[in-house]
Scaffold this motif. Sequence first.
Motif, PDB file in Angstrom:
ATOM      1  N   TYR A  17      43.261  27.271  45.938  1.00 29.31           N
ATOM      2  CA  TYR A  17      42.075  28.125  45.994  1.00 29.31           C
ATOM      3  C   TYR A  17      42.438  29.577  45.678  1.00 29.31           C
ATOM      4  O   TYR A  17      41.761  30.242  44.893  1.00 29.31           O
ATOM      5  N   ILE A  18      43.512  30.064  46.261  1.00 30.18           N
ATOM      6  CA  ILE A  18      43.949  31.441  46.019  1.00 30.18           C
ATOM      7  C   ILE A  18      44.345  31.623  44.548  1.00 30.18           C
ATOM      8  O   ILE A  18      44.005  32.640  43.926  1.00 30.18           O
ATOM      9  N   ALA A  19      45.038  30.658  43.976  1.00 30.10           N
ATOM     10  CA  ALA A  19      45.446  30.752  42.572  1.00 30.10           C
ATOM     11  C   ALA A  19      44.230  30.807  41.653  1.00 30.10           C
ATOM     12  O   ALA A  19      44.192  31.597  40.697  1.00 30.10           O
ATOM     13  N   ILE A  20      43.225  30.006  41.934  1.00 34.00           N
ATOM     14  CA  ILE A  20      42.006  30.007  41.116  1.00 34.00           C
ATOM     15  C   ILE A  20      41.282  31.340  41.251  1.00 34.00           C
ATOM     16  O   ILE A  20      40.790  31.895  40.271  1.00 34.00           O
ATOM     17  N   THR A  23      43.112  34.056  39.135  1.00 29.29           N
ATOM     18  CA  THR A  23      42.919  33.916  37.693  1.00 29.29           C
ATOM     19  C   THR A  23      41.491  34.261  37.295  1.00 29.29           C
ATOM     20  O   THR A  23      41.271  34.891  36.266  1.00 29.29           O
ATOM     21  N   ASN A  24      40.502  33.882  38.097  1.00 35.65           N
ATOM     22  CA  ASN A  24      39.122  34.216  37.774  1.00 35.65           C
ATOM     23  C   ASN A  24      38.870  35.707  37.866  1.00 35.65           C
ATOM     24  O   ASN A  24      38.107  36.261  37.081  1.00 35.65           O
ATOM     25  N   LYS A  25      39.485  36.378  38.817  1.00 32.73           N
ATOM     26  CA  LYS A  25      39.314  37.827  38.953  1.00 32.73           C
ATOM     27  C   LYS A  25      39.885  38.527  37.729  1.00 32.73           C
ATOM     28  O   LYS A  25      39.293  39.477  37.216  1.00 32.73           O
ATOM     29  N   GLY A  26      41.017  38.064  37.239  1.00 32.86           N
ATOM     30  CA  GLY A  26      41.613  38.661  36.046  1.00 32.86           C
ATOM     31  C   GLY A  26      40.739  38.471  34.821  1.00 32.86           C
ATOM     32  O   GLY A  26      40.545  39.397  34.028  1.00 32.86           O
ATOM     33  N   LYS A  27      40.194  37.311  34.645  1.00 30.03           N
ATOM     34  CA  LYS A  27      39.312  37.056  33.505  1.00 30.03           C
ATOM     35  C   LYS A  27      38.027  37.860  33.615  1.00 30.03           C
ATOM     36  O   LYS A  27      37.505  38.341  32.617  1.00 30.03           O
ATOM     37  N   SER A  28      37.505  38.010  34.821  1.00 31.21           N
ATOM     38  CA  SER A  28      36.272  38.755  35.025  1.00 31.21           C
ATOM     39  C   SER A  28      36.455  40.222  34.685  1.00 31.21           C
ATOM     40  O   SER A  28      35.610  40.827  34.024  1.00 31.21           O
ATOM     41  N   SER A  29      37.541  40.823  35.126  1.00 29.05           N
ATOM     42  CA  SER A  29      37.770  42.239  34.831  1.00 29.05           C
ATOM     43  C   SER A  29      38.018  42.450  33.340  1.00 29.05           C
ATOM     44  O   SER A  29      37.601  43.460  32.774  1.00 29.05           O
ATOM     45  N   ALA A  30      38.668  41.516  32.688  1.00 30.33           N
ATOM     46  CA  ALA A  30      38.890  41.632  31.247  1.00 30.33           C
ATOM     47  C   ALA A  30      37.572  41.520  30.499  1.00 30.33           C
ATOM     48  O   ALA A  30      37.349  42.193  29.487  1.00 30.33           O
TER      49      ALA A  30
END
Length: 48
Positions: A17-20, A23-30
Amino acid sequence: MQSNTIYIVLGVVFAIYIAIRITNKGKSSARKSRKFMGDYERKTKKED
């Protein structure tokens, strides 16, 4: 060992859950940065 199995399973699920989330936070900010469309202006429609 049998009593610790549930904690091991919950730990693995929590780690996934933490890994997902990371990764989603990184994609969202990009996606929000949109540097490649910084100077884009929408074309105005000509009305007749």
